[in-house]
Design a protein around this motif. Sequence first.
Motif, PDB file in Angstrom:
ATOM      1  N   LEU A   1      -3.469  -8.167  13.805  1.00  0.00           N
ATOM      2  CA  LEU A   1      -3.932  -8.880  12.610  1.00  0.00           C
ATOM      3  C   LEU A   1      -3.810  -7.992  11.379  1.00  0.00           C
ATOM      4  CD1 LEU A   1      -5.268 -11.338  11.289  1.00  0.00           C
ATOM      5  CD2 LEU A   1      -7.492 -10.414  11.988  1.00  0.00           C
ATOM      6  N   GLU A   2      -4.112  -6.708  11.527  1.00  0.00           N
ATOM      7  CA  GLU A   2      -3.994  -5.776  10.400  1.00  0.00           C
ATOM      8  C   GLU A   2      -2.549  -5.694   9.921  1.00  0.00           C
ATOM      9  OE1 GLU A   2      -4.853  -1.044   9.389  1.00  0.00           O
ATOM     10  OE2 GLU A   2      -5.787  -2.002  11.137  1.00  0.00           O
ATOM     11  N   ALA A   3      -1.609  -5.591  10.858  1.00  0.00           N
ATOM     12  CA  ALA A   3      -0.199  -5.529  10.476  1.00  0.00           C
ATOM     13  C   ALA A   3       0.233  -6.791   9.737  1.00  0.00           C
ATOM     14  CB  ALA A   3       0.665  -5.329  11.722  1.00  0.00           C
ATOM     15  N   HIS A   4      -0.232  -7.952  10.206  1.00  0.00           N
ATOM     16  CA  HIS A   4       0.110  -9.221   9.558  1.00  0.00           C
ATOM     17  C   HIS A   4      -0.460  -9.281   8.140  1.00  0.00           C
ATOM     18  CE1 HIS A   4       0.302 -13.905   9.993  1.00  0.00           C
ATOM     19  NE2 HIS A   4       1.111 -13.447   9.059  1.00  0.00           N
ATOM     20  N   ALA A   5      -1.714  -8.867   7.993  1.00  0.00           N
ATOM     21  CA  ALA A   5      -2.347  -8.894   6.667  1.00  0.00           C
ATOM     22  C   ALA A   5      -1.595  -7.978   5.697  1.00  0.00           C
ATOM     23  CB  ALA A   5      -3.810  -8.480   6.772  1.00  0.00           C
ATOM     24  N   PHE A   6      -1.230  -6.786   6.146  1.00  0.00           N
ATOM     25  CA  PHE A   6      -0.486  -5.865   5.286  1.00  0.00           C
ATOM     26  C   PHE A   6       0.900  -6.420   4.962  1.00  0.00           C
ATOM     27  CE2 PHE A   6      -3.241  -2.087   6.518  1.00  0.00           C
ATOM     28  CZ  PHE A   6      -3.657  -1.842   5.216  1.00  0.00           C
ATOM     29  N   CYS A   7       1.507  -7.106   5.914  1.00  0.00           N
ATOM     30  CA  CYS A   7       2.827  -7.702   5.689  1.00  0.00           C
ATOM     31  C   CYS A   7       2.781  -8.700   4.541  1.00  0.00           C
ATOM     32  CB  CYS A   7       3.311  -8.371   6.973  1.00  0.00           C
ATOM     33  SG  CYS A   7       4.959  -9.089   6.870  1.00  0.00           S
ATOM     34  N   ASN A   8       1.798  -9.593   4.584  1.00  0.00           N
ATOM     35  CA  ASN A   8       1.688 -10.598   3.534  1.00  0.00           C
ATOM     36  C   ASN A   8       1.222  -9.995   2.211  1.00  0.00           C
ATOM     37  OD1 ASN A   8       2.122 -12.374   5.787  1.00  0.00           O
ATOM     38  ND2 ASN A   8       1.269 -14.003   4.544  1.00  0.00           N
ATOM     39  N   ALA A   9       0.346  -8.979   2.265  1.00  0.00           N
ATOM     40  CA  ALA A   9      -0.093  -8.324   1.043  1.00  0.00           C
ATOM     41  C   ALA A   9       1.081  -7.634   0.349  1.00  0.00           C
ATOM     42  CB  ALA A   9      -1.191  -7.307   1.359  1.00  0.00           C
ATOM     43  N   SER A  10       1.981  -7.049   1.139  1.00  0.00           N
ATOM     44  CA  SER A  10       3.172  -6.422   0.574  1.00  0.00           C
ATOM     45  C   SER A  10       4.056  -7.455  -0.119  1.00  0.00           C
ATOM     46  CB  SER A  10       3.959  -5.717   1.685  1.00  0.00           C
ATOM     47  OG  SER A  10       5.187  -5.207   1.202  1.00  0.00           O
ATOM     48  N   PHE A  11       4.229  -8.583   0.540  1.00  0.00           N
ATOM     49  CA  PHE A  11       5.032  -9.676  -0.005  1.00  0.00           C
ATOM     50  C   PHE A  11       4.452 -10.151  -1.337  1.00  0.00           C
ATOM     51  CE2 PHE A  11       6.626 -14.205   1.278  1.00  0.00           C
ATOM     52  CZ  PHE A  11       7.542 -14.166   0.252  1.00  0.00           C
TER      53      PHE A  11
ATOM     54  N   ARG B   1       3.440   0.564  -0.377  1.00  0.00           N
ATOM     55  CA  ARG B   1       2.300   1.149   0.342  1.00  0.00           C
ATOM     56  C   ARG B   1       1.773   0.202   1.414  1.00  0.00           C
ATOM     57  NH1 ARG B   1       0.533   2.884  -4.913  1.00  0.00           N
ATOM     58  NH2 ARG B   1      -0.995   1.197  -4.929  1.00  0.00           N
ATOM     59  N   ALA B   2       1.667  -1.078   1.070  1.00  0.00           N
ATOM     60  CA  ALA B   2       1.167  -2.050   2.046  1.00  0.00           C
ATOM     61  C   ALA B   2       2.133  -2.191   3.219  1.00  0.00           C
ATOM     62  CB  ALA B   2       0.947  -3.404   1.377  1.00  0.00           C
ATOM     63  N   ALA B   3       3.433  -2.200   2.942  1.00  0.00           N
ATOM     64  CA  ALA B   3       4.427  -2.309   4.016  1.00  0.00           C
ATOM     65  C   ALA B   3       4.378  -1.092   4.923  1.00  0.00           C
ATOM     66  CB  ALA B   3       5.819  -2.477   3.424  1.00  0.00           C
ATOM     67  N   GLU B   4       4.216   0.089   4.347  1.00  0.00           N
ATOM     68  CA  GLU B   4       4.120   1.304   5.157  1.00  0.00           C
ATOM     69  C   GLU B   4       2.865   1.285   6.029  1.00  0.00           C
ATOM     70  OE1 GLU B   4       6.534   4.548   2.409  1.00  0.00           O
ATOM     71  OE2 GLU B   4       4.385   4.240   2.062  1.00  0.00           O
ATOM     72  N   ALA B   5       1.749   0.827   5.456  1.00  0.00           N
ATOM     73  CA  ALA B   5       0.517   0.724   6.235  1.00  0.00           C
ATOM     74  C   ALA B   5       0.686  -0.278   7.375  1.00  0.00           C
ATOM     75  CB  ALA B   5      -0.640   0.307   5.330  1.00  0.00           C
ATOM     76  N   GLY B   6       1.393  -1.379   7.097  1.00  0.00           N
ATOM     77  CA  GLY B   6       1.657  -2.373   8.134  1.00  0.00           C
ATOM     78  C   GLY B   6       2.496  -1.798   9.265  1.00  0.00           C
ATOM     79  N   GLN B   7       3.478  -0.980   8.907  1.00  0.00           N
ATOM     80  CA  GLN B   7       4.316  -0.361   9.941  1.00  0.00           C
ATOM     81  C   GLN B   7       3.509   0.591  10.817  1.00  0.00           C
ATOM     82  OE1 GLN B   7       8.524   0.646   8.403  1.00  0.00           O
ATOM     83  NE2 GLN B   7       7.422   0.025   6.544  1.00  0.00           N
ATOM     84  N   ARG B   8       2.574   1.315  10.213  1.00  0.00           N
ATOM     85  CA  ARG B   8       1.725   2.207  11.011  1.00  0.00           C
ATOM     86  C   ARG B   8       0.856   1.406  11.983  1.00  0.00           C
ATOM     87  NH1 ARG B   8       1.368   4.936   5.974  1.00  0.00           N
ATOM     88  NH2 ARG B   8      -0.626   3.924   5.471  1.00  0.00           N
ATOM     89  N   ALA B   9       0.320   0.285  11.496  1.00  0.00           N
ATOM     90  CA  ALA B   9      -0.502  -0.544  12.374  1.00  0.00           C
ATOM     91  C   ALA B   9       0.329  -1.174  13.487  1.00  0.00           C
ATOM     92  CB  ALA B   9      -1.191  -1.637  11.555  1.00  0.00           C
ATOM     93  N   ALA B  10       1.587  -1.529  13.175  1.00  0.00           N
ATOM     94  CA  ALA B  10       2.431  -2.253  14.129  1.00  0.00           C
ATOM     95  C   ALA B  10       3.099  -1.344  15.150  1.00  0.00           C
ATOM     96  CB  ALA B  10       3.501  -3.038  13.368  1.00  0.00           C
ATOM     97  N   GLN B  11       3.185  -0.060  14.876  1.00  0.00           N
ATOM     98  CA  GLN B  11       3.956   0.854  15.719  1.00  0.00           C
ATOM     99  C   GLN B  11       3.595   0.771  17.205  1.00  0.00           C
ATOM    100  OE1 GLN B  11       6.466   2.716  14.048  1.00  0.00           O
ATOM    101  NE2 GLN B  11       7.185   2.781  16.165  1.00  0.00           N
ATOM    102  N   PRO B  12       2.306   0.775  17.555  1.00  0.00           N
ATOM    103  CA  PRO B  12       1.969   0.733  18.994  1.00  0.00           C
ATOM    104  C   PRO B  12       2.028  -0.645  19.628  1.00  0.00           C
ATOM    105  CG  PRO B  12      -0.044   0.900  17.700  1.00  0.00           C
ATOM    106  CD  PRO B  12       1.094   0.952  16.721  1.00  0.00           C
ATOM    107  N   LEU B  13       2.372  -1.674  18.881  1.00  0.00           N
ATOM    108  CA  LEU B  13       2.291  -3.034  19.405  1.00  0.00           C
ATOM    109  C   LEU B  13       3.492  -3.432  20.255  1.00  0.00           C
ATOM    110  CD1 LEU B  13       0.842  -4.856  16.258  1.00  0.00           C
ATOM    111  CD2 LEU B  13      -0.400  -4.021  18.266  1.00  0.00           C
TER     112      LEU B  13
END
Length: 449
Positions: A247-257, A270-282
């Motif tokens: 959910l965090e990765a999704h929220a950051f994805c849309n916030a970046s957009f 910054r938001a896209a990079e944060a999303g990538q960090r959240a998504a990395q282990p998924l």
Amino acid sequence: MVSTGAVPNLAFRRLRGQRSAGEFAAAVRRAAREIGEQVACDARYIGRVESGEIRCPNYAYERVFLHMFPGTTLVDLGFSSRETVRGRGARATADTPPPTAPHRDTDEESDVLRRVFMTSGTATMATATLGLGGTPAAAAARPAPRRVGEAEVSAVEKAVRQIRLLDDRHGGDGLYRKASQPLRIAYALLDSGVAAKRSTAGRLHAGAGELAISVGWLAHDSGRFEDARSHYAEALATARVAGDAALEAHAFCNASFLARDTGRPRESVRAAEAGQRAAQPLGSPRLLALLALREAGGRAGLGDRTGCERAIGRAHAAFGRGRSDADPEWMSFFREAELEFLEAQCWSVLGEWSRAARHARRAVRLQDPHFTRNLALYRAELTWDLARAGEAAQAATEGHRVLDLLDRVRSTRIRAMLAGSVTALRPQRGTREVREFLERYAEVSGTRE
């Protein structure tokens, strides 16, 4: 159109003073946030109030207006008392304009969002969602269910899917206000803190967060950017509370957009990079690909061509790894057509119009025609890129195709893109194809050429 016999609300107009309708609408939205309300107020709504089309606001707006102007009553603000506008016909004029013929199907279909919660089997939820038996405040005052179980959580998840389906067909403009109501119910369930099981609580947090993102996207697509920003922040907070990386990765994805669309490219990166960090282990390469493209869009906005190209390269590499069982359900839209479209946008921002047009054309060719909104979006991007690339006749042809779809799609974002293309094409109106397109656009949009 103003109802026959409507009496202008001069008292409300005086309260606006020297502010424009848009500025006053922004003040209304700020006041709503101060008291925890959500209203989708815009300049058009203010105009309808001042013209007398809205004789009495709904309860949410009433609370906001009385908060803005303490010590007043609705009558002081120029409205009719609620008792005088009861009944089906009166309610139609109170806040919701009668649907115009081209969009009646959108309004009828979006009513499904309210009916979704009937499947929950919880009388309180059904009553609140359908607006039966009183005001939103009265609904909130009802006792929460003793336990939130499978039925309630499934209703939230079903609402998310229904919103996405209707958005694919029609765009966000006709859905946003109705979709906000199930969202309030979902968060009321969260606030009750009475999930029967830990697994149910986790699903409820995820469902409410995804619903906030979906409603935020409808706000985004319909030009309500501050509302969208608020919904995305709400989803991110929910993700953090629940420890939900997906959910965090999704929220950051849309916030970046959203940040990219509203001229904040550094925030987008910054938001896209944060999303990538959240998504990395998924374990979802496709999710990493989309987030890399969000980063690329932000870097293009910064004029960082090298960084943009690197992010696009990472996106293609991740996309090429194929689908995974870990891909989130909400990513069903992210196919090769969307990949091409997002890359087209990057080259367009960097001023490489012909290259952008090639990718946009591929997006149009690859897109499933059943996804009407995205097809209109891709064609609008192609129209813009061709216009800026000096291919005026081709741009006009694509512009006609966008207009063909706008009877079925209500998206402020797409209309704004097409309006930009019209501006770019006006100097070429000596070309027959361009002139015919501009004349048709003027007729459809009600503007002058």
